[in-house]
Design an enzyme around this catalytic site. Structure first.
Site, short mmCIF file in Angstrom:
data_model
loop_
_atom_site.label_atom_id
_atom_site.label_comp_id
_atom_site.label_asym_id
_atom_site.label_seq_id
_atom_site.Cartn_x
_atom_site.Cartn_y
_atom_site.Cartn_z
N CYS A 36 -33.74 7.41 -18.23
CA CYS A 36 -33.85 7.32 -16.78
C CYS A 36 -34.85 8.38 -16.33
CB CYS A 36 -32.50 7.44 -16.09
SG CYS A 36 -31.71 9.06 -16.17
N ASN A 42 -32.41 12.34 -16.37
CA ASN A 42 -31.38 12.46 -17.40
C ASN A 42 -30.16 13.24 -16.92
OD1 ASN A 42 -30.98 13.82 -20.72
ND2 ASN A 42 -30.41 11.79 -20.06
N THR A 43 -29.79 12.99 -15.65
CA THR A 43 -28.58 13.63 -15.12
C THR A 43 -27.60 12.62 -14.52
OG1 THR A 43 -29.62 14.04 -12.96
CG2 THR A 43 -29.73 15.82 -14.60
N CYS A 44 -28.00 11.36 -14.36
CA CYS A 44 -27.12 10.37 -13.74
C CYS A 44 -26.93 9.12 -14.61
CB CYS A 44 -27.66 9.93 -12.37
SG CYS A 44 -27.92 11.26 -11.17
N ARG A 45 -27.88 8.19 -14.50
CA ARG A 45 -27.70 6.88 -15.16
C ARG A 45 -27.69 6.95 -16.67
NH1 ARG A 45 -32.43 4.09 -11.83
NH2 ARG A 45 -33.13 6.24 -12.03
N ASP A 102 -30.35 3.68 -8.71
CA ASP A 102 -30.29 5.13 -8.92
C ASP A 102 -29.30 5.74 -7.93
OD1 ASP A 102 -30.68 7.80 -9.45
OD2 ASP A 102 -32.84 7.78 -9.04
#
Length: 147
Positions: free
Chosen positions: A8, A11-14, A118
Site C-alpha cells: 500500500c 504500510n500502516t493501514c491496508r 484507503d
C-alpha cells in the site's frame, strides 16, 4: 513456497491488515510480508488498524517497511491495494510486471473497481469496512493461490 507481498502507500493501514489476516490463517507453504511504496521504516500500524485487528482476535506485531527490490525479489506474488501502487511498481521495476497485481484484479478480476478504500485518517468504522473487504478478498485469494 508461495511468498505474498502486500503493498500500500505507507504500510500502516491496508497492507499490514492484509498481512495480518493472511498470516493469522497459518497456512503451510504460504509466507507473507507487507511494504509501502512511500513508507518510512519502523512505523507502527495505525491505531485504528491495530484496534480492528484486536477486535477480530488477530495478533500482529507490525513495523512499516519501505518497498524495495529486495522485498519484491523475495515475493512470488505482489498484491497492491490500488492501481496506482501497481503502476509505481511497474514503472520503477518493470521486471516485476509478471507477478504484480492489484489484490482485486487477481481475486475477482474486476476491470472497473480494482482499488481497496484507503481508511487513513478515517474513523474506526471506516477501518472496519476496509478490514471486512480485505478479509473477503483474502478468503478468495487463498483459494486462487492453492489452484
Amino acid at each position: 513456497m508461495i511468498r505474498v507481498l502486500f503493498v500500500c502507500t505507507g504500510n500502516t493501514c491496508r497492507s499490514p491488515m492484509a498481512e495480518a489476516i493472511l498470516k493469522n490463517k497459518n497456512i503451510e507453504g504460504i509466507e507473507v510480508k507487507s511494504a509501502g511504496v512511500y513508507a518510512s521504516a519502523g512505523q507502527d500500524a495505525s491505531l485504528h488498524a491495530k484496534n480492528v485487528l484486536i477486535e477480530n482476535e488477530i495478533v500482529h506485531n507490525h513495523h512499516s517497511t519501505p518497498l524495495s527490490e529486495k522485498e519484491m525479489e523475495w515475493a512470488s506474488h505482489i498484491f497492491t491495494m490500488t492501481e496506482g501502487h501497481k503502476a509505481v511498481i511497474i514503472r520503477t521495476y518493470p521486471k516485476m510486471i509478471g507477478k504484480t497485481f492489484t489484490l482485486k484484479e487477481f481475486v475477482i478480476d474486476d476491470k472497473y473497481d480494482r482499488d481497496i478504500m484507503d481508511p487513513f485518517g478515517g474513523s474506526e468504522g471506516i477501518y472496519q469496512e476496509t478490514f471486512k473487504e480485505l478479509q473477503e478478498l483474502i478468503e478468495e485469494l487463498v483459494i486462487r493461490l492453492k489452484e
